[in-house]
Design a protein around this motif. Structure first.
Motif, PDB file in Angstrom:
ATOM      1  N   TYR A  74      26.005  36.484   0.219  1.00  0.00           N
ATOM      2  CA  TYR A  74      26.026  37.244   1.465  1.00  0.00           C
ATOM      3  C   TYR A  74      26.421  36.413   2.683  1.00  0.00           C
ATOM      4  CZ  TYR A  74      23.708  40.671  -1.441  1.00  0.00           C
ATOM      5  OH  TYR A  74      23.406  41.551  -2.450  1.00  0.00           O
ATOM      6  N   GLY A  75      26.634  35.130   2.489  1.00  0.00           N
ATOM      7  CA  GLY A  75      27.153  34.287   3.554  1.00  0.00           C
ATOM      8  C   GLY A  75      26.200  33.992   4.694  1.00  0.00           C
ATOM      9  N   LEU A  76      24.888  34.105   4.464  1.00  0.00           N
ATOM     10  CA  LEU A  76      23.932  33.781   5.520  1.00  0.00           C
ATOM     11  C   LEU A  76      23.817  32.272   5.685  1.00  0.00           C
ATOM     12  CD1 LEU A  76      20.959  36.268   4.870  1.00  0.00           C
ATOM     13  CD2 LEU A  76      23.079  36.637   6.143  1.00  0.00           C
ATOM     14  N   ASN A  77      23.741  31.826   6.944  1.00  0.00           N
ATOM     15  CA  ASN A  77      23.526  30.400   7.153  1.00  0.00           C
ATOM     16  C   ASN A  77      22.047  30.086   6.987  1.00  0.00           C
ATOM     17  OD1 ASN A  77      22.165  30.964   9.614  1.00  0.00           O
ATOM     18  ND2 ASN A  77      24.096  30.925  10.760  1.00  0.00           N
ATOM     19  N   SER A  78      21.673  28.824   7.176  1.00  0.00           N
ATOM     20  CA  SER A  78      20.293  28.425   6.902  1.00  0.00           C
ATOM     21  C   SER A  78      19.297  29.144   7.812  1.00  0.00           C
ATOM     22  CB  SER A  78      20.148  26.910   7.060  1.00  0.00           C
ATOM     23  OG  SER A  78      20.552  26.496   8.359  1.00  0.00           O
ATOM     24  N   GLU A  79      19.636  29.307   9.101  1.00  0.00           N
ATOM     25  CA  GLU A  79      18.730  29.984  10.026  1.00  0.00           C
ATOM     26  C   GLU A  79      18.590  31.465   9.668  1.00  0.00           C
ATOM     27  OE1 GLU A  79      19.939  29.373  14.023  1.00  0.00           O
ATOM     28  OE2 GLU A  79      19.550  27.204  13.996  1.00  0.00           O
ATOM     29  N   GLU A  80      19.697  32.114   9.342  1.00  0.00           N
ATOM     30  CA  GLU A  80      19.663  33.526   8.985  1.00  0.00           C
ATOM     31  C   GLU A  80      18.875  33.745   7.692  1.00  0.00           C
ATOM     32  OE1 GLU A  80      23.948  34.991  10.850  1.00  0.00           O
ATOM     33  OE2 GLU A  80      23.868  34.055   8.864  1.00  0.00           O
ATOM     34  N   THR A  81      19.048  32.835   6.756  1.00  0.00           N
ATOM     35  CA  THR A  81      18.303  32.934   5.502  1.00  0.00           C
ATOM     36  C   THR A  81      16.813  32.812   5.747  1.00  0.00           C
ATOM     37  OG1 THR A  81      20.149  31.991   4.245  1.00  0.00           O
ATOM     38  CG2 THR A  81      17.982  31.894   3.217  1.00  0.00           C
ATOM     39  N   ALA A  82      16.413  31.839   6.564  1.00  0.00           N
ATOM     40  CA  ALA A  82      14.995  31.644   6.877  1.00  0.00           C
ATOM     41  C   ALA A  82      14.424  32.864   7.589  1.00  0.00           C
ATOM     42  CB  ALA A  82      14.828  30.397   7.738  1.00  0.00           C
ATOM     43  N   GLU A  83      15.161  33.415   8.540  1.00  0.00           N
ATOM     44  CA  GLU A  83      14.681  34.586   9.278  1.00  0.00           C
ATOM     45  C   GLU A  83      14.532  35.793   8.358  1.00  0.00           C
ATOM     46  OE1 GLU A  83      17.408  35.221  12.446  1.00  0.00           O
ATOM     47  OE2 GLU A  83      16.732  33.484  13.614  1.00  0.00           O
ATOM     48  N   ALA A  84      15.517  36.004   7.476  1.00  0.00           N
ATOM     49  CA  ALA A  84      15.476  37.154   6.575  1.00  0.00           C
ATOM     50  C   ALA A  84      14.291  37.071   5.619  1.00  0.00           C
ATOM     51  CB  ALA A  84      16.790  37.243   5.789  1.00  0.00           C
TER      52      ALA A  84
ATOM     53  N   SER B 244      11.812  31.913  -4.243  1.00  0.00           N
ATOM     54  CA  SER B 244      12.564  31.098  -5.201  1.00  0.00           C
ATOM     55  C   SER B 244      13.868  30.546  -4.640  1.00  0.00           C
ATOM     56  CB  SER B 244      12.876  31.928  -6.457  1.00  0.00           C
ATOM     57  OG  SER B 244      13.840  32.917  -6.155  1.00  0.00           O
ATOM     58  N   SER B 245      14.333  29.478  -5.264  1.00  0.00           N
ATOM     59  CA  SER B 245      15.629  28.906  -4.893  1.00  0.00           C
ATOM     60  C   SER B 245      16.767  29.858  -5.245  1.00  0.00           C
ATOM     61  CB  SER B 245      15.830  27.560  -5.594  1.00  0.00           C
ATOM     62  OG  SER B 245      15.773  27.709  -7.011  1.00  0.00           O
ATOM     63  N   LEU B 246      16.555  30.746  -6.218  1.00  0.00           N
ATOM     64  CA  LEU B 246      17.584  31.727  -6.586  1.00  0.00           C
ATOM     65  C   LEU B 246      17.860  32.683  -5.426  1.00  0.00           C
ATOM     66  CD1 LEU B 246      19.487  33.073  -8.587  1.00  0.00           C
ATOM     67  CD2 LEU B 246      17.526  34.350  -9.485  1.00  0.00           C
ATOM     68  N   THR B 247      16.800  33.159  -4.757  1.00  0.00           N
ATOM     69  CA  THR B 247      16.987  34.038  -3.608  1.00  0.00           C
ATOM     70  C   THR B 247      17.690  33.299  -2.483  1.00  0.00           C
ATOM     71  OG1 THR B 247      15.025  35.328  -4.172  1.00  0.00           O
ATOM     72  CG2 THR B 247      15.796  35.474  -1.911  1.00  0.00           C
ATOM     73  N   TRP B 248      17.272  32.057  -2.232  1.00  0.00           N
ATOM     74  CA  TRP B 248      17.934  31.225  -1.212  1.00  0.00           C
ATOM     75  C   TRP B 248      19.428  31.087  -1.500  1.00  0.00           C
ATOM     76  CZ3 TRP B 248      19.891  26.316  -2.665  1.00  0.00           C
ATOM     77  CH2 TRP B 248      20.430  25.554  -1.624  1.00  0.00           C
ATOM     78  N   ALA B 249      19.771  30.752  -2.739  1.00  0.00           N
ATOM     79  CA  ALA B 249      21.166  30.555  -3.112  1.00  0.00           C
ATOM     80  C   ALA B 249      21.962  31.859  -3.006  1.00  0.00           C
ATOM     81  CB  ALA B 249      21.258  29.983  -4.523  1.00  0.00           C
ATOM     82  N   THR B 250      21.354  32.973  -3.405  1.00  0.00           N
ATOM     83  CA  THR B 250      22.034  34.263  -3.364  1.00  0.00           C
ATOM     84  C   THR B 250      22.350  34.686  -1.929  1.00  0.00           C
ATOM     85  OG1 THR B 250      20.944  34.983  -5.403  1.00  0.00           O
ATOM     86  CG2 THR B 250      21.874  36.705  -4.003  1.00  0.00           C
ATOM     87  N   LEU B 251      21.378  34.553  -1.039  1.00  0.00           N
ATOM     88  CA  LEU B 251      21.590  34.932   0.354  1.00  0.00           C
ATOM     89  C   LEU B 251      22.685  34.087   1.001  1.00  0.00           C
ATOM     90  CD1 LEU B 251      17.931  35.509   1.609  1.00  0.00           C
ATOM     91  CD2 LEU B 251      19.641  37.235   1.033  1.00  0.00           C
ATOM     92  N   LYS B 252      22.762  32.818   0.646  1.00  0.00           N
ATOM     93  CA  LYS B 252      23.762  31.934   1.217  1.00  0.00           C
ATOM     94  C   LYS B 252      25.145  32.150   0.598  1.00  0.00           C
ATOM     95  CE  LYS B 252      22.856  27.639   2.015  1.00  0.00           C
ATOM     96  NZ  LYS B 252      23.135  27.595   3.470  1.00  0.00           N
ATOM     97  N   GLN B 253      25.203  32.188  -0.729  1.00  0.00           N
ATOM     98  CA  GLN B 253      26.497  32.210  -1.409  1.00  0.00           C
ATOM     99  C   GLN B 253      27.106  33.612  -1.484  1.00  0.00           C
ATOM    100  OE1 GLN B 253      25.858  30.301  -5.185  1.00  0.00           O
ATOM    101  NE2 GLN B 253      25.296  28.355  -4.267  1.00  0.00           N
TER     102      GLN B 253
END
Length: 204
Positions: free
Chosen positions: A176-186, A165-174
């Motif tokens: 926990y401060g993960l960038n786009s690559e870190e979010t994709a890897e996680a 979901s977009s909610l998980t994407w937004a949460t990891l970025k906002q």
């Protein structure tokens, strides 16, 4: 003569239609920016008009209430995401790669997707497209894991759906401060690990 007048009244030029669509897009982009700034609960139609630099009457002709603006935002964001990255996995193993494609769309339209996600959460809205995706994931889980009970399969499907979901994407970025690559890897790691675990043969 009257027939000629009637025809002229019903005619809508392409230019006028394009102007109308452009104004509508401007309004929705403005709302997306306001929601992304944390104004999901306190913006009004008048606020949108001021921010967009257009008259209140212009906004009102397109969207008479804030609820109608949010509904349109849901529709536009859902359509963009469905067209850009349709969710059509053939098996559970396809899901990690498809989520990677979704993340690319999220990043490209970050402001709109963030606004869409916040608006859904705050207003407890469940778009039909999301329901269809969740249903498809649940069906695939149940088909791929006959050794799981129906309750366990539902739990696994819920976790996979949430990770997609977009909610998980937004949460990891906002949060926990993960960038786009870190979010994709996680997310790729989490999904692959979970899917590999649940699809092991029963005796393993």
């Amino acid at each position: 003569m009257s027939e000629t007048k009637s025809n002229s009244r019903s005619y809508t030029s392409p230019l006028r239609r394009n102007q109308k669509e452009n104004t509508r897009d401007l309004i929705l982009d403005t709302v997306a920016e306001m929601i992304s700034e944390g104004r999901i609960l306190d913006f009004s139609v008048k606020d949108v008009a001021v921010r967009a630099g257009i008259s209140y009457g212009t906004v009102y002709r397109h969207f008479p209430t804030r609820e109608s603006i949010l509904e349109a935002l849901y529709e536009v964001a859902s359509e963009i995401m469905a067209q850009s990255s349709p969710f059509t996995p053939q098996s559970l193993d396809d899901i990690p790669a498809m989520v990677g494609k979704n993340l690319e769309v999220f990043e490209e339209r970050a402001t709109l997707v963030q606004a869409f996600t916040v608006a859904l959460l705050v207003n407890n809205v469940q778009p039909n497209s999301r329901h269809q995706r969740d249903q498809k994931i649940q069906e695939m889980v149940m088909e791929s894991t006959p050794h799981l009970s129906s309750g366990a399969a539902r739990q696994v499907a819920a976790i996979i759906s949430h990770l997609c979901s977009s909610l998980t994407w937004a949460t990891l970025k906002q949060r926990y401060g993960l960038n786009s690559e870190e979010t994709a890897e996680a997310l790729n790691w989490a999904l692959q690990t979970l899917i590999q675990d649940i699809t092991r043969h029963e005796e393993d």
